[in-house]
Motif scaffolding. Structure first.
Motif, short mmCIF file in Angstrom:
data_model
loop_
_atom_site.label_atom_id
_atom_site.label_comp_id
_atom_site.label_asym_id
_atom_site.label_seq_id
_atom_site.Cartn_x
_atom_site.Cartn_y
_atom_site.Cartn_z
N CYS A 1 0.83 -1.20 0.00
CA CYS A 1 0.00 0.00 0.00
C CYS A 1 0.86 1.25 0.00
O CYS A 1 0.45 2.30 -0.51
CB CYS A 1 -0.92 0.01 1.22
SG CYS A 1 -2.14 -1.32 1.23
N ALA A 2 2.06 1.12 0.59
CA ALA A 2 2.94 2.28 0.67
C ALA A 2 3.27 2.82 -0.72
O ALA A 2 3.38 4.03 -0.91
CB ALA A 2 4.21 1.89 1.40
N VAL A 3 3.43 1.92 -1.68
CA VAL A 3 3.74 2.35 -3.03
C VAL A 3 2.60 3.18 -3.61
O VAL A 3 2.82 4.18 -4.31
CB VAL A 3 4.05 1.13 -3.92
CG1 VAL A 3 4.23 1.56 -5.38
CG2 VAL A 3 5.29 0.41 -3.42
N LYS A 4 1.39 2.78 -3.32
CA LYS A 4 0.22 3.49 -3.82
C LYS A 4 0.09 4.88 -3.21
O LYS A 4 -0.59 5.74 -3.77
CB LYS A 4 -1.05 2.68 -3.54
CG LYS A 4 -1.07 1.33 -4.24
CD LYS A 4 -2.33 0.57 -3.90
CE LYS A 4 -2.37 -0.79 -4.59
NZ LYS A 4 -3.60 -1.54 -4.25
N HIS A 5 0.73 5.07 -2.06
CA HIS A 5 0.66 6.37 -1.39
C HIS A 5 1.92 7.20 -1.62
O HIS A 5 2.26 8.07 -0.81
CB HIS A 5 0.43 6.17 0.12
CG HIS A 5 -0.96 5.68 0.45
ND1 HIS A 5 -1.31 4.35 0.39
CD2 HIS A 5 -2.07 6.36 0.83
CE1 HIS A 5 -2.57 4.22 0.75
NE2 HIS A 5 -3.07 5.43 1.01
N ASN A 6 2.60 6.92 -2.70
CA ASN A 6 3.75 7.71 -3.10
C ASN A 6 4.84 7.77 -2.03
O ASN A 6 5.40 8.83 -1.74
CB ASN A 6 3.32 9.13 -3.48
CG ASN A 6 2.37 9.13 -4.67
OD1 ASN A 6 2.52 8.32 -5.58
ND2 ASN A 6 1.41 10.04 -4.65
N VAL A 7 5.14 6.63 -1.45
CA VAL A 7 6.17 6.55 -0.43
C VAL A 7 7.52 6.95 -1.01
O VAL A 7 7.82 6.67 -2.18
CB VAL A 7 6.22 5.13 0.17
CG1 VAL A 7 6.70 4.12 -0.86
CG2 VAL A 7 7.14 5.09 1.39
N GLN A 8 8.35 7.57 -0.18
CA GLN A 8 9.70 7.95 -0.61
C GLN A 8 10.78 7.07 0.01
O GLN A 8 11.78 6.78 -0.64
CB GLN A 8 9.95 9.43 -0.27
CG GLN A 8 9.08 10.39 -1.07
CD GLN A 8 9.42 11.83 -0.78
OE1 GLN A 8 10.20 12.14 0.12
NE2 GLN A 8 8.83 12.74 -1.54
N GLU A 9 10.60 6.67 1.26
CA GLU A 9 11.55 5.79 1.93
C GLU A 9 10.82 4.56 2.45
O GLU A 9 9.79 4.68 3.11
CB GLU A 9 12.24 6.52 3.08
CG GLU A 9 13.07 7.71 2.63
CD GLU A 9 13.88 8.32 3.76
OE1 GLU A 9 13.89 7.74 4.87
OE2 GLU A 9 14.51 9.37 3.54
N LEU A 10 11.38 3.38 2.17
CA LEU A 10 10.70 2.14 2.49
C LEU A 10 11.70 1.12 3.05
O LEU A 10 12.77 0.90 2.46
CB LEU A 10 10.02 1.56 1.24
CG LEU A 10 9.25 0.25 1.41
CD1 LEU A 10 8.10 0.42 2.41
CD2 LEU A 10 8.72 -0.23 0.06
N GLN A 11 11.35 0.51 4.18
CA GLN A 11 12.16 -0.54 4.78
C GLN A 11 11.32 -1.80 4.89
O GLN A 11 10.23 -1.79 5.46
CB GLN A 11 12.67 -0.13 6.17
CG GLN A 11 13.56 -1.16 6.81
CD GLN A 11 14.15 -0.68 8.14
OE1 GLN A 11 13.73 0.33 8.68
NE2 GLN A 11 15.12 -1.41 8.67
N ILE A 12 11.83 -2.89 4.35
CA ILE A 12 11.14 -4.18 4.36
C ILE A 12 12.05 -5.21 5.00
O ILE A 12 13.19 -5.40 4.57
CB ILE A 12 10.75 -4.63 2.94
CG1 ILE A 12 9.87 -3.60 2.26
CG2 ILE A 12 10.06 -5.99 2.98
CD1 ILE A 12 9.56 -3.91 0.81
N CYS A 13 11.57 -5.90 6.03
CA CYS A 13 12.33 -6.94 6.71
C CYS A 13 11.51 -8.22 6.71
O CYS A 13 10.45 -8.30 7.35
CB CYS A 13 12.67 -6.51 8.13
SG CYS A 13 13.70 -7.72 9.01
N LEU A 14 11.98 -9.21 5.98
CA LEU A 14 11.31 -10.50 5.88
C LEU A 14 12.29 -11.59 6.33
O LEU A 14 12.66 -12.47 5.57
CB LEU A 14 10.86 -10.75 4.43
CG LEU A 14 9.95 -9.66 3.83
CD1 LEU A 14 9.75 -9.90 2.34
CD2 LEU A 14 8.61 -9.62 4.55
N SER A 15 12.70 -11.51 7.58
CA SER A 15 13.79 -12.34 8.08
C SER A 15 13.44 -13.81 8.24
O SER A 15 14.32 -14.66 8.36
CB SER A 15 14.28 -11.79 9.43
OG SER A 15 13.22 -11.72 10.35
#
Length: 368
Positions: A4-18
């Motif tokens: 959803c963050a992409v749809k809201h024009n996010v500028q900084e994104l951190q993804i942790c799928l450990s």
């Protein structure tokens, strides 16, 4: 998985799928996001990439634990960053990939920390080419299970190599270390661990072809004491005519089998005769070989203005008991040479002021 963050024009994104272990695909929209400027992705598994990749505004990319298994899609990924400035590859794996090229025209900082591995595997041996027309800083830590080469680095300022290398593959590590070092020819500051320098002795036939480091001003040896009589160290010094500062952050000594002490710096590196102004020695313990190494440096660095010696904790404690009588700081001694003073008088001054360190050994200085 929907971002959803992409749809809201996010500028900084951190993804942790450990916790993911199987090959994993992220939403395709992430790889074409037109607003994303920073992406920090942690996933210790194979990343399945989409057919289209174009992150037109991405400036910072941090990848941790990511494994790449498809050569074509991986190449598209590292060619899809027109404005990328910082790239960090931490514990990433090139699984069965033979060739990868990292090409980002605006890339100014690249950090590679290879995974720690106990043994060689069939999935290793990828040739990674970095085209860095704007690269200013480069850092590598690893065991050279893969080969890295740098090209078109006209703007390089700072370069760092920390070889954790396996002693079971010394010649291969030496060859790959040399290949990476060639790309540093325009660097202004180079930092090498002691193991990185020693690794080069296993490819001694390459040392006569060492590139010139004409722009090099600061050379720092870190993470362990280094032997002044190392053939690789001596060759690097010979090819650094404009060196201003030489630092042995964790000490300098001589090898146990060193015999011809007086001829170690023969011929004298050109920088010692005209350009080298400062020498720094850390973790000084005061043993005979350290003293001899410092003596050799002082004798040959005729343009030297300043030497800084930082003592080890044990030696500093010893000095603290005795140093008050000499009004000397217990942790560091700085000796400056004020022109016009000859090398002999400089050494004499140094000898007098360091006499409380080696009262039984100071004759070594007077004998120069």
């Amino acid at each position: 998985m929907d971002l959803c963050a992409v749809k809201h024009n996010v500028q900084e994104l951190q993804i942790c799928l450990s916790n993911i272990q199987e090959p994993f695909s992220l939403p395709h929209c992430l790889f074409t996001c037109v607003t994303l400027t920073k992406l920090d992705l942690t996933m210790p598994c194979i990343l399945k990439l989409p057919p289209t990749i174009c992150l037109s505004k991405l400036k910072i990319l941090v990848l941790k634990g990511v494994s790449f298994s498809d050569e074509h899609s991986t190449q598209k990924l590292f060619s899809g960053f027109p404005v990328l400035e910082e790239l960090c590859l931490d514990d990433c794996r090139w699984m069965n990939l033979k060739v990868v090229s990292i090409c980002a025209p605006k890339l100014s900082s690249l950090m590679i920390q290879d995974p720690y591995k106990k043994r060689w595997s069939d999935s290793d041996n990828c040739q990674v080419t970095i085209l860095g027309v704007s690269l200013e800083s480069f850092y590598y830590t690893g065991e050279f299970f893969n080969e890295y080469s740098l090209h078109k680095l006209a703007l390089l300022v700072e370069a760092y190599i920390n070889v954790c290398g396996s002693r079971t593959r010394p010649r291969l590590v030496a060859n790959r270390m040399y290949t990476l070092l060639i790309g540093f020819s325009n660097a202004k500051e180079i930092m090498l661990t002691s193991f990185a320098v020693e690794a080069l002795r296993y490819a001694a036939e390459l040392l006569p072809h060492m590139p010139m480091f004409n722009n090099l001003l600061d050379l720092d040896f870190i993470d362990g004491s280094i032997n002044l009589d190392s053939i690789a160290l001596l060759k690097i010094l010979q090819e650094s005519p404009n060196l201003k500062t030489l630092e042995f952050s964790e000490g300098v000594s001589l090898s146990t089998d060193c015999e011809k002490v007086d001829s170690i710096l023969d011929p004298v590196p050109p920088c010692f005769l005209s350009q080298l102004k400062c020498i720094k020695v850390g973790y000084y313990n005061g043993d005979e070989k350290e003293l001899s190494a410092v003596k050799i440096l002082l004798k040959n660095a005729v343009a030297l203005d300043r030497i800084v010696i930082s003592f080890s904790k044990n030696f500093a404690a010893y000095l603290e008991k005795r140093g008050k009588a000499y009004a000397v700081e217990p942790e560091r001694a700085t000796f400056e040479r004020y022109k016009p003073r000859s090398t002999a008088s400089t050494l004499f001054s140094f000898a007098v002021r360091i006499s409380m360190l080696h009262q039984s050994k100071i004759s070594a200085f007077y004998g120069i």
